[in-house]
Motif scaffolding. Structure first.
Motif: not given
Length: 98
Positions: A7-12, A30-31, A46-47, A57-60
Motif C-alpha cells: 500500500k503506497y501511502i502518499p504524504p498527505r 512511479h507509474g 497495481h492501481g 495506491g495498491v500493488s500485488l
C-alpha cells in the motif's frame, strides 16, 4: 515464492488533487516503474484506490523467496523523492489469472 499487498501511502490525504509539478513528474515515473515490474511479472496488478478519506495506491507483488520486498519498493521514484512510503502486507498465497 512470496506474495505481498503493498500500500503506497502518499504524504498527505489530498495528495492527488494538490500535487506540485515536481510531484506530478515523480508520479509519472512511479507509474512507469510499476508498469516495468508488471511487465517482468514481479507485480501482478497495481492501481490507485479512490478512498474518500484519502487516496492511496495498491500493488500485488509475487517475488522469489530470497528477495526482499523493501528492495523493490524503496526504488520507486516517488519514495526515493520522499513523497510517501509503502506498507508491506505479506499474503499467505496469491491466485491470479495468467
Amino acid at each position: 515464492m512470496k506474495y505481498y499487498l503493498c500500500k503506497y501511502i502518499p504524504p498527505r490525504a489530498d495528495f492527488l488533487p494538490t500535487m506540485s509539478a515536481e510531484e506530478k513528474e515523480w508520479m509519472t515515473q512511479h507509474g512507469a516503474f510499476l508498469d516495468d515490474l508488471l511487465s517482468k511479472g514481479i507485480i501482478v496488478a497495481h492501481g490507485p484506490v479512490m478512498d474518500p478519506n484519502g487516496g492511496y495506491g495498491v500493488s500485488l507483488y509475487r517475488i522469489a523467496d530470497d528477495q526482499d520486498i523493501e528492495a523493490f519498493t524503496s526504488q520507486d521514484p516517488i519514495v526515493k523523492n520522499g513523497a510517501g512510503h509503502y506498507e508491506h502486507h505479506p499474503m499467505l498465497h496469491l491466485k491470479a489469472r495468467d
